[in-house]
Design a protein around this motif. Structure first.
Motif, short mmCIF file in Angstrom:
data_model
loop_
_atom_site.label_atom_id
_atom_site.label_comp_id
_atom_site.label_asym_id
_atom_site.label_seq_id
_atom_site.Cartn_x
_atom_site.Cartn_y
_atom_site.Cartn_z
N GLY A 259 0.82 -1.20 0.00
CA GLY A 259 0.00 0.00 0.00
C GLY A 259 0.85 1.25 0.00
N LEU A 260 0.29 2.32 0.49
CA LEU A 260 0.88 3.65 0.37
C LEU A 260 1.85 3.96 1.51
CD1 LEU A 260 0.88 6.65 -0.67
CD2 LEU A 260 -1.22 6.95 0.67
N ALA A 261 2.97 4.60 1.16
CA ALA A 261 3.90 5.10 2.17
C ALA A 261 4.24 6.54 1.83
CB ALA A 261 5.17 4.26 2.22
N ILE A 262 4.31 7.39 2.85
CA ILE A 262 4.72 8.77 2.65
C ILE A 262 5.87 9.10 3.60
CG2 ILE A 262 2.48 9.56 1.80
CD1 ILE A 262 1.87 10.76 4.50
N ALA A 263 6.78 9.91 3.09
CA ALA A 263 7.90 10.40 3.88
C ALA A 263 7.74 11.90 4.03
CB ALA A 263 9.22 10.06 3.19
N TYR A 264 7.66 12.37 5.26
CA TYR A 264 7.31 13.77 5.53
C TYR A 264 8.44 14.74 5.24
CZ TYR A 264 3.21 12.04 8.03
OH TYR A 264 2.03 11.42 8.37
N ASP A 265 8.04 15.97 5.01
CA ASP A 265 8.95 17.09 4.86
C ASP A 265 9.31 17.63 6.24
OD1 ASP A 265 10.50 19.02 3.64
OD2 ASP A 265 8.83 20.11 2.75
N ILE A 266 10.19 18.62 6.26
CA ILE A 266 10.57 19.30 7.50
C ILE A 266 9.33 19.80 8.23
CG2 ILE A 266 11.77 21.33 8.42
CD1 ILE A 266 13.74 20.99 6.07
N GLY A 267 9.31 19.61 9.52
CA GLY A 267 8.13 19.97 10.32
C GLY A 267 7.35 18.75 10.73
N GLY A 268 7.31 17.74 9.83
CA GLY A 268 6.70 16.46 10.14
C GLY A 268 5.21 16.52 10.41
N LYS A 269 4.68 15.38 10.80
CA LYS A 269 3.26 15.30 11.12
C LYS A 269 2.96 16.15 12.35
CE LYS A 269 1.63 11.26 12.38
NZ LYS A 269 1.18 9.85 12.26
N GLY A 270 1.82 16.84 12.31
CA GLY A 270 1.46 17.71 13.41
C GLY A 270 1.69 19.17 13.11
N ASP A 271 2.07 19.48 11.85
CA ASP A 271 2.29 20.90 11.51
C ASP A 271 1.00 21.65 11.26
OD1 ASP A 271 1.56 19.88 9.03
OD2 ASP A 271 3.31 20.68 7.96
N GLN A 272 -0.15 20.92 11.25
CA GLN A 272 -1.47 21.51 11.01
C GLN A 272 -1.54 22.18 9.63
OE1 GLN A 272 -3.61 20.81 13.53
NE2 GLN A 272 -1.86 19.92 14.56
N THR B 225 -0.31 1.06 5.49
CA THR B 225 0.37 2.31 5.18
C THR B 225 1.57 2.51 6.10
OG1 THR B 225 -1.03 3.60 6.69
CG2 THR B 225 -1.75 3.43 4.39
N ALA B 226 2.44 3.40 5.68
CA ALA B 226 3.56 3.82 6.51
C ALA B 226 3.77 5.31 6.32
CB ALA B 226 4.83 3.06 6.13
N ASP B 227 4.10 6.00 7.40
CA ASP B 227 4.45 7.42 7.30
C ASP B 227 5.65 7.68 8.18
OD1 ASP B 227 2.52 6.94 9.42
OD2 ASP B 227 2.41 9.10 9.71
#
Length: 350
Positions: free
Chosen positions: A43-56, A77-79
């Motif tokens: 399935g789907l995997a995303i790799a976050y940008d600077i700031g990460g999850k929780g940046d609203q 999924t993976a993040d």
């Protein structure tokens, strides 16, 4: 062999996603199977940008797309979060690990993944990769880009209608071409609406590594400085740093304009929501979901996929009831939107 074509616009509304994936072109007939050649995908995997999850904002919008795909397709999924001070080699390792585990598609959230994705995509030709906010050439890469300047133009129209001091502010996270698009559209929208309004602009850092997208304290200080100079509407295109801009605006009892997500609705910003007049929307979640759906359907999107105002890939929120109460604001925004869509308004990117 993959068929790659340029896509000028993709509909990202829930009702039209399936149509966009099949009718607009830019798909691949390859099944996009995992790197092990089994034909199965986790399935789907995303790799976050600077700031990460929780940046609203930007990253959380991508996560919303992942959640939608997980629910609709019963995906695993993976993040993955970024690390401070990481290199392109670190990003390469992250993307390679996800592809090797069999995730498909693998999406890098942010232009910083460009060099890493160009290298990794060649190593895993059976995996579909996506990158947000950058164009990477590759037969198995979908470049998910947006007309940020169009949403920012509408934000500028709103700011010009809302200001009482004839001074408004723009805070950019990092001094890079992507954020220049936000600033250019915003300034043009302000000036086209009321040439008497002055726009104060400030960038927090020259590079992302200096924290321009991840430092609410820097955003707060910049906004406070502009407010002292008379700004009564603050627009930030600064990721997590934008939370500091919104906090400063709320404290000073002036308007803030959010970015990427509808920040009026973000739980973490609930204490400041009364000051968030509107948000310049960028449907990162819709783009993530669209790519995941295309892989799920066996026709992976590749090439440049542009999400603009015409297909609701960008826009302006009106969640705050005060938006409709400011005289002439909603009407001016609607008129500007029509002009951009029909081509009578050409929005600058610089």
């Amino acid at each position: 062999m993959r068929r790659t074509s340029k896509l000028t616009s993709v509909a990202v509304g829930v009702a039209s996603i399936a149509l966009a994936a099949t009718a607009c072109g830019g798909t691949s007939s390859d099944s996009g199977s995992g790197s092990d050649g089994s034909g199965d995908s986790k399935g789907l995997a995303i790799a976050y940008d600077i700031g990460g999850k929780g940046d609203q904002s930007f990253n959380d919008a991508a996560y919303a797309g992942l959640q939608k795909a997980a629910k609709e397709f019963d995906y695993k999924t993976a993040d993955i979060e970024p690390t401070e001070g990481e290199t392109d080699a670190d990003k390469e390792q992250r993307l390679s690990s996800l592809a090797k585990q069999g995730y498909n598609p693998v999406i890098g959230v942010g232009f910083a993944y460009g060099p890493a994705m160009e290298a990794v995509a060649k190593k895993y030709p059976k995996t579909t990769f996506g990158i947000v906010d950058s164009v990477v050439e590759g037969e198995n890469v979908a470049s998910l880009v947006f007309a940020e300047q169009e949403a920012s133009y509408l934000a500028g129209v709103a700011a010009a209608k809302a200001t009482k001091t004839n001074t408004v502010g723009f805070v950019g996270g990092v001094d890079v071409p992507l954020i220049h698009k936000f600033e250019a559209g915003y300034k043009q929208g302000v000036q086209d609406t009321n040439p008497k309004v002055k726009v104060l602009s400030q960038y927090l850092t020259q590079t992302a590594e200096e924290g321009g997208f991840s430092s609410p304290d820097k955003g707060k200080a910049a906004a406070e400085g502009q407010i002292e100079k008379g700004s009564d509407v603050e627009y930030a295109a600064a990721g997590l740093s934008g939370q500091g801009v919104i906090e400063a605006a709320s404290k000073a009892k002036v308007w803030a304009i959010g970015v990427d997500s509808d920040q009026y609705k973000q739980a973490a910003l609930a204490n400041y929501k009364g000051s968030i007049l509107t948000s310049a929307l960028k449907d990162v979640g819709g783009a993530v979901f669209t790519l995941a759906k295309s892989v799920h359907d066996g026709e992976p999107l590749t090439g440049t996929q542009t999400f603009d105002l015409k297909v609701d890939g960008v826009g302006l929120s009106d969640s705050n009831p005060e938006f409709a109460k400011i005289p002439g604001l909603a009407e001016a925004v609607d008129k500007a939107k029509e002009g951009i869509i029909d081509g009578t308004i050409k929005v600058k990117t610089e």
